[in-house]
Design a protein around this motif. Sequence first.
Motif, PDB file in Angstrom:
ATOM      1  N   MET A 108     -10.793 -29.658 -40.314  1.00 59.58           N
ATOM      2  CA  MET A 108     -11.193 -30.917 -40.937  1.00 59.58           C
ATOM      3  C   MET A 108     -10.003 -31.698 -41.490  1.00 59.58           C
ATOM      4  N   VAL A 109      -8.972 -30.992 -41.916  1.00 61.00           N
ATOM      5  CA  VAL A 109      -7.748 -31.686 -42.343  1.00 61.00           C
ATOM      6  C   VAL A 109      -7.132 -32.410 -41.144  1.00 61.00           C
ATOM      7  N   VAL A 110      -7.034 -31.711 -40.013  1.00 63.79           N
ATOM      8  CA  VAL A 110      -6.464 -32.315 -38.805  1.00 63.79           C
ATOM      9  C   VAL A 110      -7.325 -33.485 -38.341  1.00 63.79           C
ATOM     10  N   PHE A 111      -8.651 -33.300 -38.343  1.00 64.41           N
ATOM     11  CA  PHE A 111      -9.565 -34.366 -37.923  1.00 64.41           C
ATOM     12  C   PHE A 111      -9.414 -35.601 -38.809  1.00 64.41           C
ATOM     13  N   THR A 112      -9.331 -35.403 -40.121  1.00 62.73           N
ATOM     14  CA  THR A 112      -9.227 -36.534 -41.053  1.00 62.73           C
ATOM     15  C   THR A 112      -7.914 -37.279 -40.871  1.00 62.73           C
ATOM     16  N   ILE A 113      -6.821 -36.532 -40.687  1.00 66.13           N
ATOM     17  CA  ILE A 113      -5.520 -37.181 -40.440  1.00 66.13           C
ATOM     18  C   ILE A 113      -5.579 -37.992 -39.151  1.00 66.13           C
ATOM     19  N   GLY A 114      -6.196 -37.432 -38.119  1.00 70.51           N
ATOM     20  CA  GLY A 114      -6.323 -38.162 -36.861  1.00 70.51           C
ATOM     21  C   GLY A 114      -7.136 -39.438 -37.009  1.00 70.51           C
ATOM     22  N   SER A 115      -8.245 -39.359 -37.725  1.00 76.39           N
ATOM     23  CA  SER A 115      -9.076 -40.553 -37.935  1.00 76.39           C
ATOM     24  C   SER A 115      -8.319 -41.613 -38.717  1.00 76.39           C
ATOM     25  N   LEU A 116      -7.555 -41.178 -39.705  1.00 77.89           N
ATOM     26  CA  LEU A 116      -6.760 -42.113 -40.508  1.00 77.89           C
ATOM     27  C   LEU A 116      -5.698 -42.798 -39.652  1.00 77.89           C
ATOM     28  N   LEU A 128      -4.115 -43.317 -29.787  1.00 75.80           N
ATOM     29  CA  LEU A 128      -4.338 -42.185 -28.885  1.00 75.80           C
ATOM     30  C   LEU A 128      -3.956 -40.868 -29.564  1.00 75.80           C
ATOM     31  N   LEU A 129      -2.861 -40.883 -30.337  1.00 77.81           N
ATOM     32  CA  LEU A 129      -2.467 -39.691 -31.093  1.00 77.81           C
ATOM     33  C   LEU A 129      -3.546 -39.315 -32.104  1.00 77.81           C
ATOM     34  N   GLY A 130      -4.117 -40.329 -32.751  1.00 72.69           N
ATOM     35  CA  GLY A 130      -5.209 -40.069 -33.686  1.00 72.69           C
ATOM     36  C   GLY A 130      -6.398 -39.426 -33.003  1.00 72.69           C
ATOM     37  N   ARG A 131      -6.750 -39.911 -31.810  1.00 75.85           N
ATOM     38  CA  ARG A 131      -7.859 -39.323 -31.055  1.00 75.85           C
ATOM     39  C   ARG A 131      -7.537 -37.884 -30.633  1.00 75.85           C
ATOM     40  N   LEU A 132      -6.275 -37.646 -30.294  1.00 72.76           N
ATOM     41  CA  LEU A 132      -5.854 -36.290 -29.929  1.00 72.76           C
ATOM     42  C   LEU A 132      -6.066 -35.327 -31.094  1.00 72.76           C
ATOM     43  N   LEU A 133      -5.673 -35.757 -32.307  1.00 70.37           N
ATOM     44  CA  LEU A 133      -5.848 -34.911 -33.491  1.00 70.37           C
ATOM     45  C   LEU A 133      -7.333 -34.729 -33.812  1.00 70.37           C
ATOM     46  N   GLU A 134      -8.141 -35.774 -33.619  1.00 71.34           N
ATOM     47  CA  GLU A 134      -9.588 -35.631 -33.822  1.00 71.34           C
ATOM     48  C   GLU A 134     -10.166 -34.567 -32.894  1.00 71.34           C
ATOM     49  N   ALA A 135      -9.714 -34.588 -31.638  1.00 68.05           N
ATOM     50  CA  ALA A 135     -10.213 -33.624 -30.661  1.00 68.05           C
ATOM     51  C   ALA A 135      -9.780 -32.204 -31.018  1.00 68.05           C
ATOM     52  N   ILE A 136      -8.534 -32.041 -31.459  1.00 60.86           N
ATOM     53  CA  ILE A 136      -8.060 -30.718 -31.878  1.00 60.86           C
ATOM     54  C   ILE A 136      -8.870 -30.230 -33.072  1.00 60.86           C
ATOM     55  N   GLY A 137      -9.162 -31.136 -33.991  1.00 59.16           N
ATOM     56  CA  GLY A 137      -9.884 -30.764 -35.201  1.00 59.16           C
ATOM     57  C   GLY A 137     -11.315 -30.327 -34.953  1.00 59.16           C
ATOM     58  N   THR A 138     -11.932 -30.836 -33.898  1.00 60.32           N
ATOM     59  CA  THR A 138     -13.334 -30.488 -33.627  1.00 60.32           C
ATOM     60  C   THR A 138     -13.503 -29.600 -32.397  1.00 60.32           C
ATOM     61  N   GLY A 139     -12.405 -29.279 -31.714  1.00 59.87           N
ATOM     62  CA  GLY A 139     -12.479 -28.570 -30.439  1.00 59.87           C
ATOM     63  C   GLY A 139     -13.071 -27.179 -30.507  1.00 59.87           C
ATOM     64  N   VAL A 140     -12.890 -26.483 -31.637  1.00 65.70           N
ATOM     65  CA  VAL A 140     -13.371 -25.095 -31.725  1.00 65.70           C
ATOM     66  C   VAL A 140     -14.646 -24.973 -32.541  1.00 65.70           C
ATOM     67  N   PHE A 193     -13.237 -45.856 -37.035  1.00 73.59           N
ATOM     68  CA  PHE A 193     -12.311 -44.836 -37.537  1.00 73.59           C
ATOM     69  C   PHE A 193     -12.298 -44.778 -39.060  1.00 73.59           C
ATOM     70  N   LEU A 194     -12.572 -45.914 -39.712  1.00 72.69           N
ATOM     71  CA  LEU A 194     -12.718 -45.880 -41.163  1.00 72.69           C
ATOM     72  C   LEU A 194     -13.903 -44.978 -41.537  1.00 72.69           C
ATOM     73  N   THR A 195     -15.004 -45.156 -40.830  1.00 71.76           N
ATOM     74  CA  THR A 195     -16.183 -44.320 -41.087  1.00 71.76           C
ATOM     75  C   THR A 195     -15.878 -42.854 -40.825  1.00 71.76           C
ATOM     76  N   LEU A 196     -15.170 -42.578 -39.726  1.00 71.72           N
ATOM     77  CA  LEU A 196     -14.845 -41.190 -39.387  1.00 71.72           C
ATOM     78  C   LEU A 196     -13.883 -40.578 -40.406  1.00 71.72           C
ATOM     79  N   THR A 197     -12.990 -41.395 -40.974  1.00 67.78           N
ATOM     80  CA  THR A 197     -12.104 -40.890 -42.024  1.00 67.78           C
ATOM     81  C   THR A 197     -12.899 -40.467 -43.247  1.00 67.78           C
ATOM     82  N   VAL A 198     -13.852 -41.292 -43.631  1.00 65.79           N
ATOM     83  CA  VAL A 198     -14.712 -40.952 -44.781  1.00 65.79           C
ATOM     84  C   VAL A 198     -15.531 -39.690 -44.475  1.00 65.79           C
TER      85      VAL A 198
END
Length: 552
Positions: A108-116, A128-140, A193-198
């Motif tokens: 969730m830390v990685v996902f939040t940083i990516g959304s931000l 695109l980097l933000g989306r990559l981090l979102e995917a890593i954060g939720t991938g498992v 992405f603002l919503t996803l950050t929250v």
Amino acid sequence: MRLSTRGKAGSRADRARALTRDETYVNGHLTRVAFTSIAILTFITFVGNFTQLQLSAALPTIVSEFGISVTTGQWLTSIFQLVMGVMVPLTAYLTRRFSTRQIVIVSMVVFTIGSLLAWVGTSFLVVLLGRLLEAIGTGVMWPVLQITVFSIYPLSRRGMAMGTVGMAMSVAPAIGPTIGGWQTDANGWRSIFLTLTVIGVVSLLLAIFGLHNFGEHDPDAHADFFSVGLSVIGFGGLMFGFTNIEAYPFTHPMVWGAVLIGLAGIVWFVMRQVRGARASNAAKADANGTSTNANTDTDKAVPTTDRESTDTTDRKLPNPPLLDLGVLKNRSFTVGTICAALSFFAFSSIMVIMPLYIQNDRGYSATISGLVMMPGAFGMCISQFFGGKLLDRLGARPVAITGTGILLFGTVMMSLIDRDTWIWWVSIWQFVRQIGMGFIIMPITTWSLNCLDHSEVSAGSAVTNTVRQIAGAIGAPVLVILMETLMQVHGDNAIDASIFGTQWTLRVSAFLVFVQMLIVIFGVKGAGAGSSHEAAQKAVAHFREARAARTR
């Protein structure tokens, strides 16, 4: 759902301690802490599925703002599928090495940083980097949720539990693109992405203060990082190549080169996992034999405490394989994995092909396309819940046979579309098809994992999710290529050729479902599989018991 009052949330130390089965499931009901933890994991997994699809409606706006091609812009959505294919094989190691809380909180830390990053990004590469981090954060998260459900629920209740959490996963594809489109129209694409950050911050707080650990982990476990690299090259290369098929011809190096590298990486990865499993099993057997002999020889002369020290050898056992393919020796698990893969292969293509038919061949808007396809997601949501309950009551066999029959019938009926078909005909049969899917995927997956030993569930979850992810990634581009090839064979005007290609692609999909039905009929057997005959016998016995009770 009724809850047991045992197992109240406690201190930070209580949350960090792995809960036992007696603390999570009491008198046929979840304890409060177990229910809270499952709810948190389900919500976070839902967020991941929701995030994956939410941006699809905003792509035209993003492409226009950054002045990039549509193919480049599509990487904001396809990056999720690519990362999922790479992350899932790591699940077995991560769950062995880290606790549930550690995995979820870091994710969730990685996902939040990516959304931000995606929210404030001033260039496409940053987004695109933000989306990559979102995917890593939720991938498992989905494999972690599966493993947690299997560690909490007894075998007789897992179907209902998996069906219930599967409902949330089915709703995400229905509402993700719709809400994303509404947000884009109302406040611009950055509001997504603002919503996803929250949401990321809220999920992180929920994980910190409400999530408990389930199952033991080994902090000293180590990964075979060479295998990690091979999995990245193999699964990443294969999925990269197939996701490029829609943008490049198969003869382009971006397609065949990536697929070839991916296949080579996967073959090497599989060979390394097989050798690693053999070495690990042989070392364990040798260590156990040495320990037994040492105890026998020194039993009379060595005090108990010294004997325990003797049992702990200083030799370091080799690391277990990153992806334990030994679970495929279990015939029932392999059959279940093949069925799930066929479902994802055939079904993923329909989610791409039918919107093309609705918009390009029939001239309807993207909004109408979304509305036509939406009821199917809710049909799948409902059938997953009831499919799970029926799995617990009747077994996998009758539920899966019913599901494949419904899916086959719905696919054949949908293949009857033409230029003048009532557009809601597509919606009706997509609804029917996804009801069939709900009766197949979750019950078959649950049954196949039930057939494994408890210690193998983590490895089994990683294997089945990896195979499903690859099948889903390959299915859409392969059947889209088939549709385009059929269009060229047909010739004539573009719309008629496109409809002809769509019709026969649906018929090929129906043939795959028929093959799946045969696999279910002849392969889904054994403990927990159930049968129509057994179900009928139970129903007759229940009727006789009820009649006898009334006559007393």
